[in-house]
Design a protein around this motif. Structure first.
Motif, mmCIF file in Angstrom:
data_model
loop_
_atom_site.group_PDB
_atom_site.id
_atom_site.type_symbol
_atom_site.label_atom_id
_atom_site.label_comp_id
_atom_site.label_asym_id
_atom_site.label_seq_id
_atom_site.Cartn_x
_atom_site.Cartn_y
_atom_site.Cartn_z
ATOM 1 N N ARG A 330 -19.158 10.427 -3.268
ATOM 2 C CA ARG A 330 -19.164 9.319 -4.224
ATOM 3 C C ARG A 330 -17.892 9.304 -5.064
ATOM 4 O O ARG A 330 -17.237 8.279 -5.214
ATOM 5 N N ALA A 331 -17.553 10.484 -5.569
ATOM 6 C CA ALA A 331 -16.361 10.578 -6.416
ATOM 7 C C ALA A 331 -15.104 10.244 -5.604
ATOM 8 O O ALA A 331 -14.158 9.652 -6.130
ATOM 9 N N LEU A 332 -15.116 10.604 -4.323
ATOM 10 C CA LEU A 332 -13.948 10.308 -3.488
ATOM 11 C C LEU A 332 -13.779 8.795 -3.338
ATOM 12 O O LEU A 332 -12.676 8.253 -3.454
ATOM 13 N N ILE A 333 -14.896 8.117 -3.106
ATOM 14 C CA ILE A 333 -14.830 6.653 -2.987
ATOM 15 C C ILE A 333 -14.351 6.048 -4.302
ATOM 16 O O ILE A 333 -13.510 5.158 -4.332
ATOM 17 N N GLU A 334 -14.875 6.585 -5.388
ATOM 18 C CA GLU A 334 -14.455 6.082 -6.700
ATOM 19 C C GLU A 334 -12.956 6.291 -6.954
ATOM 20 O O GLU A 334 -12.321 5.495 -7.634
ATOM 21 N N SER A 335 -12.426 7.344 -6.375
ATOM 22 C CA SER A 335 -10.995 7.628 -6.589
ATOM 23 C C SER A 335 -10.117 6.595 -5.885
ATOM 24 O O SER A 335 -8.935 6.468 -6.186
ATOM 25 N N ARG A 336 -10.694 5.882 -4.926
ATOM 26 C CA ARG A 336 -10.028 4.834 -4.139
ATOM 27 C C ARG A 336 -8.907 5.341 -3.229
ATOM 28 O O ARG A 336 -8.110 4.537 -2.719
ATOM 29 N N LEU A 337 -8.822 6.649 -3.055
ATOM 30 C CA LEU A 337 -7.803 7.171 -2.145
ATOM 31 C C LEU A 337 -8.034 6.713 -0.694
ATOM 32 O O LEU A 337 -7.075 6.402 0.016
ATOM 33 N N PRO A 338 -9.304 6.667 -0.234
ATOM 34 C CA PRO A 338 -9.515 6.282 1.171
ATOM 35 C C PRO A 338 -8.864 4.953 1.549
ATOM 36 O O PRO A 338 -8.416 4.785 2.680
#
Ligand SMILES: Nc1nc2c(ncn2[C@@H]2O[C@H](COP(=O)(O)OP(=O)(O)OP(=O)(O)O)[C@@H](O)[C@H]2O)c(=O)[nH]1
Ligand SMILES: [Mg+2]
Length: 669
Positions: A330-338
């Protein structure tokens, strides 16, 4: 620890591309082995195949991270490439951190290591390209890749600085009296803080680096300007550049300076990152409001830089790194790096794919026509012999003797071609020498020398630029001249081959002269980046003899690559024309001998005739088989090239890839 929660799509695409390259290389190996084992290609075709193989094996993809200091370049690299170590590996701290350009790559022939080039090497005027080849110039530290903490500790070295006198700082290119705003800090005793290293290479067996990815982390503005080679060579040749801005600072004047000086004119893939969006979080604002603010900032950024909004990627590198380390989807998606990784993968790799595809298709075509010509020629001669022997069926011994005499006479007649070939060789080699003269390194040095004299005579940047532009114009004329000479050679050979074919039964064919457009483009690229560099304030340093020398060497080494490659291509093409003549001459002679031998055998025993005919028929069948098989192998290669990389099976290998990482292996153990 397990694999990162979301498969990084950039990693996925790169993995797929590299899987495709490996398959192509395997297909090429298979074809080469067959062709070489059965002696179906000559030496020049072998050189061509080896060059293609090398290109497939060593193809690199360079991604450079560029920004003003403290925008989060190193942090972003950590999040994309090093999260699997479970910590921050490249140093990323507030203020200036990375002090020299850091190149991450993997060379399997070397052990994992950090290689550092002392800053003092700048004083000797040698270019980075030259120094790369001199191991002794570098300080080498082994890397403990199985221990993330020790690894990170070793990499701290890229932040090292030294205190030197103002004069030394000036000689090194870090101190400017005319432009004091960019000067580094000075201590109480008047000494200046400068980077300890000029360049760092990290040889690290990361799965992506193993696949030919090269990542370039750069230090903030001041140091960028101080190393001309970064501006002139490393950045312009990168396949993609990621330019980073801070959401907390917006686009500052110095950000704009970096963009304009180092990325502005580039048509290659540019990605703009608006980093640190986590800093916009506001307990008093709703999620929607924060998002609207991010959108607004992206739009403003795009407008300021003169690009479209879809080229701007808002994200938080710090959050992404933390999310990957904590395995938090979830936090990774929130970081918008993907989103950035997906864009890197989907935009960068198709372009590389097209380039490689064309290289392979062209290569396959050349090999194919080479083999077809050789074997076609062979079959034609077999057919002639067969006709001759079949004509002997039921004929008397007298007729046989007559035939033998005819072969003797034909042989003598044929041998007259050697005088003609000798003359052709003389003319050809003279023309070739003439064509290569303009591309020689002596000539190049002369031209650069002339530019240097012109530059010395002027103290103004404008004059330096003019001298450089006129050098480029002269070099273009040289390249054009070589191209024209190549065409003349083709015309000469074409006419001579036609005559030899009709008079002596050769089947010589001339392939099209090498296309030198590629080298013109490379020259234009060098010109573009140097002109841009000469327009920068740093170029004022050219008035210092050491920098002038460094500039000259760098320029010569870049240009030499272009000229040497053009020269090699021209030479290879000529070699393949002459080796065609040689091999056909050999083949024709062998053929006369065979004809004579078969007639002699038939003369001693009549039963030999049918045996000989059968032998020729078998031989022809074998050659046809070779031709079919060779086409099959080359078609398989072409098909693979056209199909491009296919994700699928590669997905599995991607998910296994992080496990290959030494750190992860150690952790699992
Ligand atoms: N809040 C926040 N801080 C970040 C983010 N990314 C990086 N930082 C912090 O910003 C500081 C600078 O980051 P670096 O990665 O060192 O920046 P850099 O661009 O490499 O800077 P130089 O090496 O000095 O050129 C560090 O303290 C990072 O932790 C982010 O997404 N959010
Ligand atoms: Mg950094």
């Amino acid at each position: 620890m397990s694999t990162p929660p979301i498969s990084p799509s950039f990693a996925l695409s790169l993995d797929t591309l590299s899987g495709w390259r490996t398959t192509l290389a395997r297909r090429l190996d298979e074809a080469s082995r067959f062709l070489i084992d059965h002696e179906l290609v000559d030496a020049s075709a072998m050189v061509q195949m080896a060059a293609l193989r090398e290109r497939l094996g060593n193809e690199k993809l360079v991604v450079a991270f560029v920004a003003e200091f403290s925008r989060g370049k190193s942090e972003l690299i950590n999040a994309i490439f090093f999260a699997d170590t479970g910590r921050r590996v490249l140093p990323a701290t507030p203020g200036r951190t990375t002090m020299c350009p850091v190149e991450l790559a993997w060379d399997g022939e070397e052990t994992p290591a950090l290689m550092l080039l002392p800053i003092a090497s700048r004083l000797e005027g040698q270019s980075l390209a030259e120094l790369r080849l001199q191991r002794r110039a570098w300080t080498i530290r082994a890397l403990e890749i199985n221990d993330p903490d020790k690894l990170a500790q070793s990499l701290q070295e890229v932040t090292r600085t030294e205190w030197v006198s103002k004069d030394t700082a000036r000689d090194l290119g870090f101190w400017s009296d005319e432009h004091p705003q960019d000067n580094p800090p000075v201590d109480a005793s008047g000494r200046v803080e400068v980077p300890a290293w000029r360049h760092a290479l990290i040889n690290y067996p990361h799965p992506l680096l193993k696949q030919g990815l090269v990542v370039l982390d750069t230090p903030g503005l001041n140091a960028i300007g101080a190393e001309p080679e970064l501006t002139l060579s490393l950045l312009p040749t990168a396949h993609a550049t990621v330019f980073i801005l801070g959401a907390d600072t917006g686009v500052t004047k110095s950000d704009l300076g970096v963009w304009r000086d180092h990325l502005g004119g580039q048509s290659l893939s540019r990605f703009v990152v608006l980093n640190k969006i986590d800093a916009l979080a506001d307990p008093l604002a709703s999620v929607g409001e924060v998002e609207a603010q991010i959108d607004r900032q992206c739009a403003e950024t795009a407008q300021t830089l003169g690009i479209t909004t879809d080229r701007v990627f808002p994200l938080s590198a710090r959050q992404a790194l933390a999310a990957r380390v904590a395995n938090d989807d979830r936090a990774l998606i929130e970081s918008r790096l993907p989103a950035l990784e997906a864009a890197l993968g989907s935009q960068l790799l198709p372009q590389r794919r097209l380039v490689l595809e064309q290289v392979v298709l062209d290569g396959a075509q050349q090999i194919d026509s080479h083999v077809a010509r050789r074997l076609g020629d062979h079959r034609r001669q077999l057919a002639e012999q067969m006709l001759e022997l079949r004509g002997l069926r039921g004929k008397s011994g007298g007729k046989l003797r007559l035939m033998l005499q005819r072969v003797e006479a034909e042989t003598i007649e044929f041998e007259q071609c050697t005088v003609r070939l000798q003359a052709l060789r003389v003319v050809h080699s003279r023309m070739l020498k003439d064509a290569l003269l303009g591309l020689s390194s002596d000539r190049l040095r002369e031209e650069v020398g002339q530019m240097q004299t012109e530059m010395k005579a002027t103290l103004l940047n404008l004059g330096a630029k003019k001298a450089f532009v006129s050098l480029c114009a002269r070099l273009r004329v040289l390249l054009e001249g070589a191209g024209k000479r190549g065409d003349e050679i083709r015309d000469m050979l074409g006419a001579s081959f036609a005559k030899l074919n009709s008079e002596f039964g050769f089947s010589l064919a001339i392939t099209r002269a090498p296309d030198l457009t590629r080298f013109h483009e490379e020259l234009a690229l060098i010109e573009h980046s140097y002109v841009q560099y000469l327009g920068l304030t740093q170029a004022l340093r050219l008035s210092q003899p050491k920098f002038m020398e460094q500039f000259r060497r760098m320029l010569v080494s870049k240009l030499r690559v272009v000229f040497e490659n053009a020269s090699a291509e021209l030479e290879l093409w000529n070699k393949s024309a002459s080796s065609q003549v040689d091999s056909q001459l050999r083949e024709r002679r062998r053929n006369f001998r065979r004809r004579r031998e078969s007639l002699e055998r038939v003369q001693t025993a009549a039963s030999e005739l049918e045996l000989r005919i059968k032998e020729l028929e078998d031989n022809d069948e074998r050659v046809q088989g070779f031709l079919r098989r060779s086409r099959e192998l080359l078609d398989a290669m072409r098909e693979q090239a056209r199909a491009g990389p296919v994700a699928g099976n590669d997905l599995i290998s991607l998910h296994m890839a992080p496990a290959e990482s030494p750190v992860r292996r150690a952790q699992q153990a």
